[in-house]
Scaffold this active site. Structure first.
Site, mmCIF file in Angstrom:
data_model
loop_
_atom_site.group_PDB
_atom_site.id
_atom_site.type_symbol
_atom_site.label_atom_id
_atom_site.label_comp_id
_atom_site.label_asym_id
_atom_site.label_seq_id
_atom_site.Cartn_x
_atom_site.Cartn_y
_atom_site.Cartn_z
ATOM 1 N N HIS A 30 -80.361 0.760 64.094
ATOM 2 C CA HIS A 30 -81.020 0.280 62.887
ATOM 3 C C HIS A 30 -82.586 0.257 63.052
ATOM 4 O O HIS A 30 -83.377 0.256 62.262
ATOM 5 C CB HIS A 30 -80.070 -1.207 62.471
ATOM 6 C CG HIS A 30 -78.883 -1.124 62.099
ATOM 7 N ND1 HIS A 30 -77.714 -1.560 63.010
ATOM 8 C CD2 HIS A 30 -78.149 -0.267 61.019
ATOM 9 C CE1 HIS A 30 -76.691 -1.403 62.397
ATOM 10 N NE2 HIS A 30 -76.854 -0.589 61.400
ATOM 11 N N GLN B 299 -66.575 -0.025 50.070
ATOM 12 C CA GLN B 299 -66.206 1.147 51.092
ATOM 13 C C GLN B 299 -65.175 0.912 52.165
ATOM 14 O O GLN B 299 -65.009 2.029 52.959
ATOM 15 C CB GLN B 299 -67.546 1.508 51.515
ATOM 16 C CG GLN B 299 -68.346 0.432 52.550
ATOM 17 C CD GLN B 299 -69.799 0.811 52.709
ATOM 18 O OE1 GLN B 299 -70.575 0.920 52.009
ATOM 19 N NE2 GLN B 299 -69.811 1.534 54.128
ATOM 20 N N GLY C 250 -79.622 7.044 58.516
ATOM 21 C CA GLY C 250 -79.441 7.602 59.787
ATOM 22 C C GLY C 250 -78.348 8.866 59.965
ATOM 23 O O GLY C 250 -77.503 8.961 59.071
ATOM 24 N N GLN C 251 -78.894 9.905 60.764
ATOM 25 C CA GLN C 251 -78.338 11.123 60.837
ATOM 26 C C GLN C 251 -77.041 10.729 61.358
ATOM 27 O O GLN C 251 -75.935 11.628 61.577
ATOM 28 C CB GLN C 251 -79.122 11.996 61.699
ATOM 29 C CG GLN C 251 -78.486 13.302 62.199
ATOM 30 C CD GLN C 251 -78.156 14.028 60.792
ATOM 31 O OE1 GLN C 251 -79.001 14.081 59.776
ATOM 32 N NE2 GLN C 251 -76.999 15.038 60.523
ATOM 33 N N VAL D 121 -79.569 7.293 67.540
ATOM 34 C CA VAL D 121 -80.027 6.597 68.538
ATOM 35 C C VAL D 121 -78.660 6.290 69.347
ATOM 36 O O VAL D 121 -77.562 6.046 68.873
ATOM 37 C CB VAL D 121 -80.576 5.085 68.328
ATOM 38 C CG1 VAL D 121 -80.980 4.374 69.662
ATOM 39 C CG2 VAL D 121 -81.772 5.362 67.451
ATOM 40 N N ARG E 110 -69.556 -0.626 65.451
ATOM 41 C CA ARG E 110 -67.897 -0.804 65.723
ATOM 42 C C ARG E 110 -67.751 -0.670 67.399
ATOM 43 O O ARG E 110 -66.562 -0.699 67.703
ATOM 44 C CB ARG E 110 -67.472 0.338 64.916
ATOM 45 C CG ARG E 110 -67.190 0.036 63.380
ATOM 46 C CD ARG E 110 -66.252 1.080 63.043
ATOM 47 N NE ARG E 110 -65.832 0.450 61.414
ATOM 48 C CZ ARG E 110 -66.289 0.937 60.177
ATOM 49 N NH1 ARG E 110 -67.310 1.665 60.369
ATOM 50 N NH2 ARG E 110 -66.017 0.199 59.241
HETATM 51 P P1 AMP Z 1 -74.369 0.604 59.003
HETATM 52 O O1 AMP Z 1 -75.005 -0.654 59.035
HETATM 53 O O2 AMP Z 1 -73.485 1.262 59.958
HETATM 54 O O3 AMP Z 1 -73.742 1.006 57.674
HETATM 55 O O4 AMP Z 1 -75.826 1.620 59.155
HETATM 56 C C1 AMP Z 1 -76.857 1.427 58.359
HETATM 57 C C2 AMP Z 1 -77.822 2.627 58.510
HETATM 58 O O5 AMP Z 1 -78.280 2.553 59.823
HETATM 59 C C3 AMP Z 1 -76.957 3.874 58.271
HETATM 60 O O6 AMP Z 1 -78.238 4.777 57.240
HETATM 61 C C4 AMP Z 1 -76.780 4.738 59.324
HETATM 62 O O7 AMP Z 1 -76.634 5.962 59.361
HETATM 63 C C5 AMP Z 1 -77.990 4.201 60.228
HETATM 64 N N1 AMP Z 1 -77.447 4.014 61.713
HETATM 65 C C6 AMP Z 1 -76.310 3.520 62.307
HETATM 66 N N2 AMP Z 1 -76.153 3.649 63.462
HETATM 67 C C7 AMP Z 1 -77.086 4.396 63.923
HETATM 68 C C8 AMP Z 1 -77.634 5.356 65.109
HETATM 69 N N3 AMP Z 1 -76.993 5.037 66.065
HETATM 70 N N4 AMP Z 1 -78.858 5.678 64.992
HETATM 71 C C9 AMP Z 1 -79.439 6.015 63.796
HETATM 72 N N5 AMP Z 1 -79.142 5.571 62.519
HETATM 73 C C10 AMP Z 1 -77.986 4.927 62.765
#
Ligand code: AMP
Length: 281
Positions: A37, A61, A147-148, A176, A187
């Protein structure tokens, strides 16, 4: 740094900033923030005048048997990380603020939501597109940072932005990883120390697959077969899927060609991990 919990206040604040000619960047998250993040926030900081971070664990979701109740919530630590990354506004709405009683409206992207994770998580992407669509109307950003790591989510949201003409540019940031290669994820903290060590096999198998494609192997079956046996040999992970798909449409491929994504989902105990790699054949 301001913490905003009301939709109206958020809209008013951003409208004012935009009238003053400020460029607004937006990073939507579910909190439990980590360095993945942080990398999105850093790029958003570099490219915008105002950085908005949202933290919302979106019930729509999560499937009925999924981890909504136990998903990590850590507002205090999240605020510290946000402050460190020079976030201007954190938007932290309650479920009731986002979905007041009588809520009826959903956004659904067809087709590309039915493959990969869409198969094992029916309704998941409908929840994602609905909440991000709402957030875009609330935050009204110039740029949206994704994020990818969540490759399908990024593709689905880019498709939604295009189809529904949201006036925002989508920026996808690279994954990352921890030192061993495991993609960072909120997770990961569900994993035991052993599972966490074992889960590094996912990225090893993705890298090996990329190498073999670059070396000229264009067979999907052979590529996936090798990954399957490596993951089975080197870990206790239970494979949900491993697939080679076209990078833009996520259409399953018979033969590897062009820009593709090799994507996987693997269970370690009760935790489902996803990862992917982009390869240009
Ligand atoms: P989340 O809180 O898991 O819903 O993620 C929020 C955003 O952070 C999303 O766009 C994810 O793809 C991105 N994200 C989560 N983990 C990573 C990571 N390890 N590297 C890059 N972006 C991430």
């Amino acid at each position: 740094m301001r913490v905003i919990r009301s939709v109206k206040t958020m809209q008013r604040l951003v409208a004012k900033a935009r009238r003053a000619g400020k460029r607004v960047g937006f990073v939507p998250t579910m909190g439990a923030l980590h360095e993945g993040h942080a990398s999105l926030l850093r790029r958003c900081r570099r490219e915008n005048d105002i950085v908005v971070l949202s933290i919302f664990v979106n019930p729509k979701q999560f499937g009925l048997k999924e981890d909504f109740a136990k998903y990590p919530r850590r507002e205090r630590d999240d605020k510290k990380l946000a402050k460190r990354e020079k976030v201007d506004i954190i938007f932290v709405p309650s479920v009731k603020e986002m979905y007041p009683e009588g809520y009826l409206t959903y956004i659904e992207v067809e087709k590309i939501t039915k493959v990969l994770c869409g198969k094992s998580r029916p309704g998941h992407f409908r929840g994602v597109t609905t909440v991000v669509g709402k957030l875009l109307n609330i935050v009204m950003p110039d740029a949206l940072y994704l994020g990818q790591k969540d490759a399908q989510q990024a593709a689905v949201l880019a498709w939604m932005v295009r189809d529904l003409n949201f006036p925002v540019s989508v920026r996808i940031c690279s994954t990352v990883r921890e030192t061993g290669g495991l993609a960072m994820s909120s997770r990961n903290e569900y994993l035991t120390a052993d599972q966490r060590r074992e889960a590094a096999v996912l990225y090893r198998s993705l890298k090996e697959a990329r190498q073999s494609v670059i070396a000229g192997n264009h067979s999907v079956a052979a590529t996936i077969g090798k990954m399957r046996s490596r993951i089975r040999r080197e870990s206790s992970g239970r494979i949900d899927y491993i697939e080679c798909v076209a990078a833009d449409t996520l259409a399953p491929l018979k033969r590897i060609q062009g820009k593709i994504i090799i994507a996987l989902a693997v269970w370690f105990g009760k935790t489902r991990l996803i990862d992917n790699i982009i390869v240009r054949a």
